[in-house]
Write an enzyme that holds these catalytic residues in place. Structure first.
Site, PDB file in Angstrom:
ATOM      1  N   CYS A  78       0.848  -1.191   0.000  1.00 43.12           N
ATOM      2  CA  CYS A  78       0.000   0.000   0.000  1.00 43.12           C
ATOM      3  C   CYS A  78       0.884   1.241   0.000  1.00 43.12           C
ATOM      4  O   CYS A  78       1.790   1.362   0.824  1.00 43.12           O
ATOM      5  CB  CYS A  78      -0.909  -0.018   1.230  1.00 43.12           C
ATOM      6  SG  CYS A  78      -1.928   1.465   1.405  1.00 43.12           S
ATOM      7  N   CYS A 150      -8.106  -5.726 -10.220  1.00 40.05           N
ATOM      8  CA  CYS A 150      -7.715  -4.610 -11.081  1.00 40.05           C
ATOM      9  C   CYS A 150      -7.373  -3.428 -10.170  1.00 40.05           C
ATOM     10  O   CYS A 150      -8.268  -2.815  -9.582  1.00 40.05           O
ATOM     11  CB  CYS A 150      -8.865  -4.284 -12.016  1.00 40.05           C
ATOM     12  SG  CYS A 150      -8.462  -3.078 -13.277  1.00 40.05           S
TER      13      CYS A 150
END
Length: 163
Positions: A78, A150
């Site tokens: 992240c 995605c």
């Protein structure tokens, strides 16, 4: 008299999209995350595009991320809190213009329902900070999981494997 049915139908349509429902839908995707910051703190930490994607659930332009064509061995984390999210061995070329993976690192990605486009999609968030990552679809590689995660490249950072 012919306009009465039309008025009734229009009233029904607009009453089904009330502000109370919008608020309920917005709050249904919020969770208690380990990493919490104010908007000002996120804006100071992230680039404008990262903030747009991670904190406002935006989408980067297709084929704009250098991570889309990254073929190195390592881990995608992240961009906001550095939580490991995806492994390079699970990345594949979906042809969509966004980095795509057939699975997540279990426990590090949270899911919610996104209805912003008028239909339901499964939205992915960092389970640690709540940052919006992208969406998961059922059109991935059939030989593995059949899933296509995605993901916005700007929501990720790549950490190469140590040699």
């Amino acid at each position: 008299m012919k306009t009465l049915p039309l008025i009734l139908i229009l009233s029904l349509v607009f009453s089904c999209n009330s502000s109370a429902q919008k608020k309920a839908n917005a709050s249904s995707t919020t969770n208690d995350f380990k990493v919490t910051k104010t908007d000002a703190e996120w804006k100071a930490q992230l680039t404008a595009e990262q903030y747009y994607v991670l904190r406002q659930a935006g989408t980067e332009r297709a084929f704009s991320s250098p991570l889309n064509d990254n073929h190195e061995v390592g881990t995608y984390v992240c961009a906001a809190c550095k939580t490991p999210l995806y492994k390079s061995e699970h990345k594949f070329d979906s042809g969509t213009g966004w980095p795509s993976f057939d699975r997540v690192i279990e426990g590090n990605v949270a899911f919610s329902t996104d209805k912003k486009l008028g239909f339901m999609r499964n939205e992915e968030h960092c389970a640690n900070c709540g940052g919006h990552l992208g969406h998961v679809f059922d059109d991935g590689p059939k030989r593995t999981t059949g899933k296509r995660h995605c993901i916005n490249g700007v929501a990720l950072e790549f950490v190469p494997a140590k040699k």
